[in-house]
Scaffold this active site. Structure first.
Site, mmCIF file in Angstrom:
data_model
loop_
_atom_site.group_PDB
_atom_site.id
_atom_site.type_symbol
_atom_site.label_atom_id
_atom_site.label_comp_id
_atom_site.label_asym_id
_atom_site.label_seq_id
_atom_site.Cartn_x
_atom_site.Cartn_y
_atom_site.Cartn_z
ATOM 1 N N LEU A 1 -9.502 4.697 10.049
ATOM 2 C CA LEU A 1 -10.175 3.472 10.499
ATOM 3 C C LEU A 1 -9.640 3.056 11.870
ATOM 4 C CD1 LEU A 1 -12.072 1.079 9.919
ATOM 5 C CD2 LEU A 1 -10.158 -0.051 8.782
ATOM 6 N N TYR B 1 -5.410 5.270 8.608
ATOM 7 C CA TYR B 1 -5.319 5.784 9.966
ATOM 8 C C TYR B 1 -6.692 6.122 10.532
ATOM 9 C CZ TYR B 1 -3.063 8.478 13.784
ATOM 10 O OH TYR B 1 -2.622 8.949 14.994
ATOM 11 N N ASP C 1 0.821 -1.210 0.000
ATOM 12 C CA ASP C 1 0.000 0.000 0.000
ATOM 13 C C ASP C 1 0.857 1.262 0.000
ATOM 14 O OD1 ASP C 1 -2.539 -1.080 -0.185
ATOM 15 O OD2 ASP C 1 -2.778 -1.296 1.976
ATOM 16 N N GLY C 2 1.995 1.233 0.706
ATOM 17 C CA GLY C 2 2.885 2.392 0.701
ATOM 18 C C GLY C 2 3.396 2.696 -0.694
ATOM 19 N N ASN D 1 -4.353 9.530 1.087
ATOM 20 C CA ASN D 1 -4.993 8.998 2.294
ATOM 21 C C ASN D 1 -5.506 10.086 3.220
ATOM 22 O OD1 ASN D 1 -5.053 6.244 1.982
ATOM 23 N ND2 ASN D 1 -3.199 5.839 3.143
ATOM 24 N N ARG E 1 1.231 15.546 25.454
ATOM 25 C CA ARG E 1 0.073 16.299 25.908
ATOM 26 C C ARG E 1 -0.766 16.657 24.683
ATOM 27 N NH1 ARG E 1 4.304 20.255 27.176
ATOM 28 N NH2 ARG E 1 4.354 21.891 25.559
#
Length: 288
Positions: free
Chosen positions: A186, A184, A67-68, A141, A152
């Site tokens: 999902l 990400y 996929d990358g 994406n 934080r």
């Protein structure tokens, strides 16, 4: 579904950090040569080959990898409108329909006119500081505005089409395409969108006393993320992050072009592929 796709000038590429992909790419190029097609073969990062792709010399890019690799191929090919056929050697392959042992049969189907082109929305992402654009990218994406090196949360004000949506105190905010809805977004709990949509999906990451639901914007809508604290970064399609200062702004909208993928069969392939991945986690080698 679009008209049949019949390429005449293919190029075969492989992800340079995957040696097996190079061997498979050479086999694909040799197969195409046997069919009478001149098919150069090389690394997806070869600058000479990239210039030829950008100059419209080819009408099909075959990308061997995962996929990358498809993300990188999409960034390269989308501006020139070059369709991409992926051959999966990776673990997941959400973006890839053809597996390693299937490519000969699938190439034959292309020659028979049985392939079609699927257009997938991309994002235009701009980083602004004091009103000036200091960086711009395209994403297949997602774009993520998140916390940096300190553990934080960050304060982010999100506006849709110039109207304040809400202010988040969270680890970050994902603006995803329908393609990115299986990435990400999902993992962060967002919904899965069909790939043919042209909507931006907004998903907060670990929100603290903030709106914790994903939001799907209307087609054509844009989003602005105003950074209201320090320690924020911007990452586009998982690339090296860019540091953001307080009062910086990130504008995100649909790009002026799409990524084009070669597909086979009916459009329901997406759901069959999705179900196969959701029922089994290849990363750990066991069914859920």
């Amino acid at each position: 579904m679009s008209d049949p796709f019949l390429p005449q000038h293919p190029v075969v590429t492989a992800y340079p950090k995957m040696p097996a992909a190079f061997e498979e790419a050479k086999a694909v190029a040799a197969y195409l040569n046997e069919k009478g097609l001149d098919a150069p073969c090389g690394s997806l990062y070869d600058e000479g080959l990239r210039k030829r792709i950008k100059s419209d010399e080819f009408d099909l890019l075959i990308a061997v990898g995962g996929d990358g690799t498809m993300l990188r191929a999409g960034h390269l090919c989308a501006p020139s409108g070059v369709p991409i056929l992926g051959i999966n050697l990776g673990r997941l392959g959400f973006l890839i329909q053809v597996q390693q042992n299937e490519w000969r049969n699938m190439l034959e189907r292309i020659f028979k006119g049985e392939a079609w082109i699927e257009n997938r929305m991309m994002l235009r992402v701009e980083h602004l500081r004091a009103g000036d654009i200091v960086g711009s990218w395209h994403a297949l994406n997602e774009a993520v505005v998140g916390r940096g090196q300190y553990l934080r949360p960050v304060k982010l004000a999100a506006s849709a089409d110039g109207h304040l949506l809400t202010t988040y105190i969270a680890d970050g905010l994902i603006a995803a395409t329908p393609t990115g809805s299986t990435a990400y977004a999902l993992a962060a709990g967002g919904p899965i969108l069909p790939p043919e949509l042209r909507n931006i999906l907004i998903v907060p990451i670990a929100p603290h006393l903030s709106v914790d639901r994903a939001v799907v914007l209307a087609e054509g809508s844009s989003i602005t993320i105003d950074v209201k604290s320090e320690n924020a970064i911007l990452s586009v399609d998982g690339a090296i992050p860019t540091g953001l200062a307080e009062d910086d702004r990130v504008d995100i909208r649909a790009a002026g072009y799409t990524a084009q993928f070669v597909r086979f069969g009916d459009a329901g392939y997406f759901y069959r592929n999705l179900t196969a991945h959701m029922n089994q986690n290849p990363a750990i080698g066991m069914s859920r």
